[in-house]
Design a protein around this motif. Structure first.
Motif, PDB file in Angstrom:
ATOM      1  N   GLU A   1       0.784  -1.195  -0.118  1.00 47.64           N
ATOM      2  CA  GLU A   1       0.031  -0.202  -0.041  1.00 47.64           C
ATOM      3  C   GLU A   1       0.991   1.211   0.106  1.00 47.64           C
ATOM      4  OE1 GLU A   1      -3.155   1.884  -0.668  1.00 47.64           O
ATOM      5  OE2 GLU A   1      -3.028  -0.193  -0.907  1.00 47.64           O
TER       6      GLU A   1
ATOM      7  N   LYS B   1       2.427   1.824  -3.348  1.00 53.02           N
ATOM      8  CA  LYS B   1       1.175   2.237  -4.366  1.00 53.02           C
ATOM      9  C   LYS B   1       0.888   3.613  -4.192  1.00 53.02           C
ATOM     10  CE  LYS B   1      -0.248  -2.408  -5.923  1.00 53.02           C
ATOM     11  NZ  LYS B   1      -1.616  -2.815  -6.378  1.00 53.02           N
ATOM     12  N   GLN B   2       0.985   4.056  -3.018  1.00 54.45           N
ATOM     13  CA  GLN B   2       0.389   5.551  -2.595  1.00 54.45           C
ATOM     14  C   GLN B   2       1.804   6.314  -3.074  1.00 54.45           C
ATOM     15  OE1 GLN B   2      -0.576   6.155   1.630  1.00 54.45           O
ATOM     16  NE2 GLN B   2      -2.607   5.058   1.433  1.00 54.45           N
TER      17      GLN B   2
END
Ligand SMILES: N[C@@H](CCC(=O)N[C@@H](CS)C(=O)NCC(=O)O)C(=O)O
Length: 217
Positions: A129, A132-133
């Motif tokens: 995460e 991806k952020q």
């Protein structure tokens, strides 16, 4: 004179060093890194403080770190692609973008890839995460920058950093369709002959991409 690049065809940072060599038609030997070969492992541990590649060897000069390799090629093996813009103010922008693509696109992409390398069945969700952020934030920044600025109109340090990072990052976190400038930039970069040559030499290794490589590009 003997110029040798040590790296791997599927490695994004190796592409970063290959693109300027291909763009300028520079003669060199490609020494392919074999991950299980103790000789290669020992060589890398000696050549680089973190055992990373690519490594450029020019007779008795060894250059590590892909950005430094490009700067070295611009000075010692110049060709029709200037690599570093001649105008000092433009060169600062090229170096700034090189850092953006390495530190925020490539590193975020590698964070996700590394999570899958460590555990392909259950990658650490915080790492996936977080990576991806990081990519989404970097994409947004570049899209906004492109609205008001232009990249150097020739193969440069920016091309060398942007092409491999955007190529693989898009596999990990797709560039949103409404980021039209960034989507167009990735497509234009992949159309450049030195970049498409890197895409082709890497094609046989796609099965090794963690997570799975998409069926495109
Ligand atoms: N900052 C380095 C990064 C190089 C890098 O991360 N290379 C990767 C391959 S794309 C590597 O050596 N991975 C093997 C490892 O980390 O042990 C550069 O610009 O050359």
């Amino acid at each position: 004179m003997s110029l040798e690049l040590f790296g791997h065809p599927f490695s994004s940072y190796t592409w970063k060093a290959l693109i300027p060599l291909y763009a300028n038609g520079t003669e060199f030997e490609f020494r392919e890194y074999k991950p299980l070969d103790p000789v290669d492992l020992e060589y890398l541990q000696r050549a680089h403080p973190a055992g990373k590649f690519p490594v450029l060897v020019d007779d008795d000069t060894t250059v590590i770190e892909s950005t430094a390799i490009i700067e070295y090629l611009a000075v010692h093996h110049p060709g029709s692609a200037p690599l570093i813009p001649a105008d000092p103010a433009e060169a600062i922008i090229a170096r700034m973008l090189d850092r953006i693509f390495d530190n925020y696109v490539m590193s975020s992409m590698q964070r996700v890839v590394n999570a899958y390398i460590q555990n392909s069945e259950a990658p650490d969700p915080a790492e996936v995460e977080g990576g991806k952020q990081g990519l989404q934030q970097a994409y947004r920044w570049i899209e906004t920058w492109l609205a008001e600025n232009r990249l150097p109109p020739h193969v440069s340090l920016v091309t060398c950093a942007a092409a491999p990072s955007l190529f693989y990052a898009d596999w990990v976190q797709r560039i949103p369709e409404d980021f039209t400038r960034l989507t167009a930039l990735r497509a234009e970069l992949l159309d450049l002959p030195p970049v498409s040559r890197c895409v082709e030499i890497a094609r046989p290794y796609r099965g090794f991409f963690p997570p799975d490589a998409p069926d495109r590009d």
